[in-house]
Enzyme design. Sequence first.
Site, PDB file in Angstrom:
ATOM      1  N   SER A  86      -3.008  -7.471   3.372  1.00  0.00           N
ATOM      2  CA  SER A  86      -3.194  -7.272   4.813  1.00  0.00           C
ATOM      3  C   SER A  86      -3.558  -8.600   5.475  1.00  0.00           C
ATOM      4  O   SER A  86      -3.099  -8.897   6.585  1.00  0.00           O
ATOM      5  CB  SER A  86      -4.301  -6.247   5.068  1.00  0.00           C
ATOM      6  OG  SER A  86      -3.972  -5.013   4.497  1.00  0.00           O
ATOM      7  N   HIS A 122       0.840  -1.210   0.000  1.00  0.00           N
ATOM      8  CA  HIS A 122       0.000   0.000   0.000  1.00  0.00           C
ATOM      9  C   HIS A 122       0.872   1.257   0.000  1.00  0.00           C
ATOM     10  O   HIS A 122       0.611   2.210  -0.737  1.00  0.00           O
ATOM     11  CB  HIS A 122      -0.863   0.071   1.273  1.00  0.00           C
ATOM     12  CG  HIS A 122      -1.920  -0.990   1.398  1.00  0.00           C
ATOM     13  ND1 HIS A 122      -2.066  -1.752   2.534  1.00  0.00           N
ATOM     14  CD2 HIS A 122      -2.895  -1.387   0.556  1.00  0.00           C
ATOM     15  CE1 HIS A 122      -3.089  -2.566   2.379  1.00  0.00           C
ATOM     16  NE2 HIS A 122      -3.612  -2.375   1.188  1.00  0.00           N
ATOM     17  N   LYS A 165     -16.559  -6.468   6.863  1.00  0.00           N
ATOM     18  CA  LYS A 165     -15.535  -7.371   7.424  1.00  0.00           C
ATOM     19  C   LYS A 165     -15.273  -7.026   8.889  1.00  0.00           C
ATOM     20  O   LYS A 165     -15.422  -5.872   9.287  1.00  0.00           O
ATOM     21  CB  LYS A 165     -14.209  -7.199   6.668  1.00  0.00           C
ATOM     22  CG  LYS A 165     -14.240  -7.544   5.206  1.00  0.00           C
ATOM     23  CD  LYS A 165     -12.888  -7.157   4.590  1.00  0.00           C
ATOM     24  CE  LYS A 165     -12.968  -7.018   3.082  1.00  0.00           C
ATOM     25  NZ  LYS A 165     -11.815  -6.302   2.508  1.00  0.00           N
ATOM     26  N   ARG A 208      -2.224  -5.972  -8.040  1.00  0.00           N
ATOM     27  CA  ARG A 208      -1.126  -6.886  -7.740  1.00  0.00           C
ATOM     28  C   ARG A 208      -0.985  -7.972  -8.787  1.00  0.00           C
ATOM     29  O   ARG A 208       0.102  -8.333  -9.191  1.00  0.00           O
ATOM     30  CB  ARG A 208      -1.333  -7.543  -6.376  1.00  0.00           C
ATOM     31  CG  ARG A 208      -1.088  -6.616  -5.218  1.00  0.00           C
ATOM     32  CD  ARG A 208      -1.578  -7.213  -3.959  1.00  0.00           C
ATOM     33  NE  ARG A 208      -2.999  -7.492  -4.064  1.00  0.00           N
ATOM     34  CZ  ARG A 208      -3.786  -7.799  -3.041  1.00  0.00           C
ATOM     35  NH1 ARG A 208      -3.283  -7.911  -1.842  1.00  0.00           N
ATOM     36  NH2 ARG A 208      -5.069  -8.009  -3.217  1.00  0.00           N
TER      37      ARG A 208
HETATM   38  O1  PNS Z   1      -9.125  -2.576   0.473  1.00  0.00           O
HETATM   39  P1  PNS Z   1     -10.445  -3.059  -0.080  1.00  0.00           P
HETATM   40  O2  PNS Z   1     -11.256  -3.743   1.003  1.00  0.00           O
HETATM   41  O3  PNS Z   1     -10.280  -3.882  -1.322  1.00  0.00           O
HETATM   42  O4  PNS Z   1     -11.260  -1.729  -0.502  1.00  0.00           O
HETATM   43  C1  PNS Z   1     -12.543  -1.823  -1.076  1.00  0.00           C
HETATM   44  C2  PNS Z   1     -13.154  -0.423  -1.277  1.00  0.00           C
HETATM   45  C3  PNS Z   1     -13.197   0.356   0.028  1.00  0.00           C
HETATM   46  C4  PNS Z   1     -12.318   0.346  -2.291  1.00  0.00           C
HETATM   47  C5  PNS Z   1     -14.593  -0.635  -1.847  1.00  0.00           C
HETATM   48  O5  PNS Z   1     -15.280  -1.535  -1.031  1.00  0.00           O
HETATM   49  C6  PNS Z   1     -15.397   0.656  -1.944  1.00  0.00           C
HETATM   50  O6  PNS Z   1     -15.107   1.508  -2.746  1.00  0.00           O
HETATM   51  N1  PNS Z   1     -16.422   0.775  -1.086  1.00  0.00           N
HETATM   52  C7  PNS Z   1     -17.254   1.966  -0.996  1.00  0.00           C
HETATM   53  C8  PNS Z   1     -18.684   1.661  -1.392  1.00  0.00           C
HETATM   54  C9  PNS Z   1     -18.897   1.850  -2.882  1.00  0.00           C
HETATM   55  O7  PNS Z   1     -18.657   2.915  -3.428  1.00  0.00           O
HETATM   56  N2  PNS Z   1     -19.349   0.787  -3.572  1.00  0.00           N
HETATM   57  C10 PNS Z   1     -19.692   0.840  -4.990  1.00  0.00           C
HETATM   58  C11 PNS Z   1     -18.489   0.731  -5.904  1.00  0.00           C
HETATM   59  S1  PNS Z   1     -17.896  -0.886  -5.990  1.00  0.00           S
END
Ligand code: PNS
Length: 159
Positions: A128, A17, A41, A90
């Site tokens: 993570s 990150h 989560k 990745r």
């Molecule tokens: O590190 P992660 O868990 O892969 O991050 C996921 C994240 C936070 C980028 C994703 O869950 C997100 O953008 N959530 C916000 C809700 C949202 O906008 N959802 C619609 C688009 S997929």
Amino acid sequence: MKIAVIPGSFDPVTNGHLDIIRRTASLFDKVWVGILKNNAKRPLFTVDERISLIRQVTDELPNVEVEGFEGLLVDYARSKGARFIVKGLRAVSDFEYEFQMALTNKSLNPDIETFFITTNCAYSYLSSSIVKEVASYGGSISDFVPKEVEKAIIAKIGG
Ligand code: PNS
């Protein structure tokens, strides 16, 4: 002013990150690292702890700010005046889900572009979850996370 958002769970932030944050900070005028608050989560670190850890490890990057966000990512990006979402990729296995999210976000707000930065190959295997698993079995995570994060994980779950 070119403003980018790097969204994620960051539970906790890893060297992978951090590499993406540093490279994004060198490309944009301002970078907001946004930690999703209402994640289903069960996290190891609270949002405030994750914010504090990322702030510590990005201390030398003056154009990076860290905070939690709730709701849709595109709404958060708009609230920051950001036209760019930056994600690290990745491996091919990341692509399908990231592609789906990028297209969903594009449909929700066509003004916002998602940029993908390919991870430094040294970190391509990192996540993570893997870091937490290794630490929970007492393995060394010093190559995977910054020192501050290593200490915080060991304080939480041992190692
Ligand atoms: O590190 P992660 O868990 O892969 O991050 C996921 C994240 C936070 C980028 C994703 O869950 C997100 O953008 N959530 C916000 C809700 C949202 O906008 N959802 C619609 C688009 S997929």
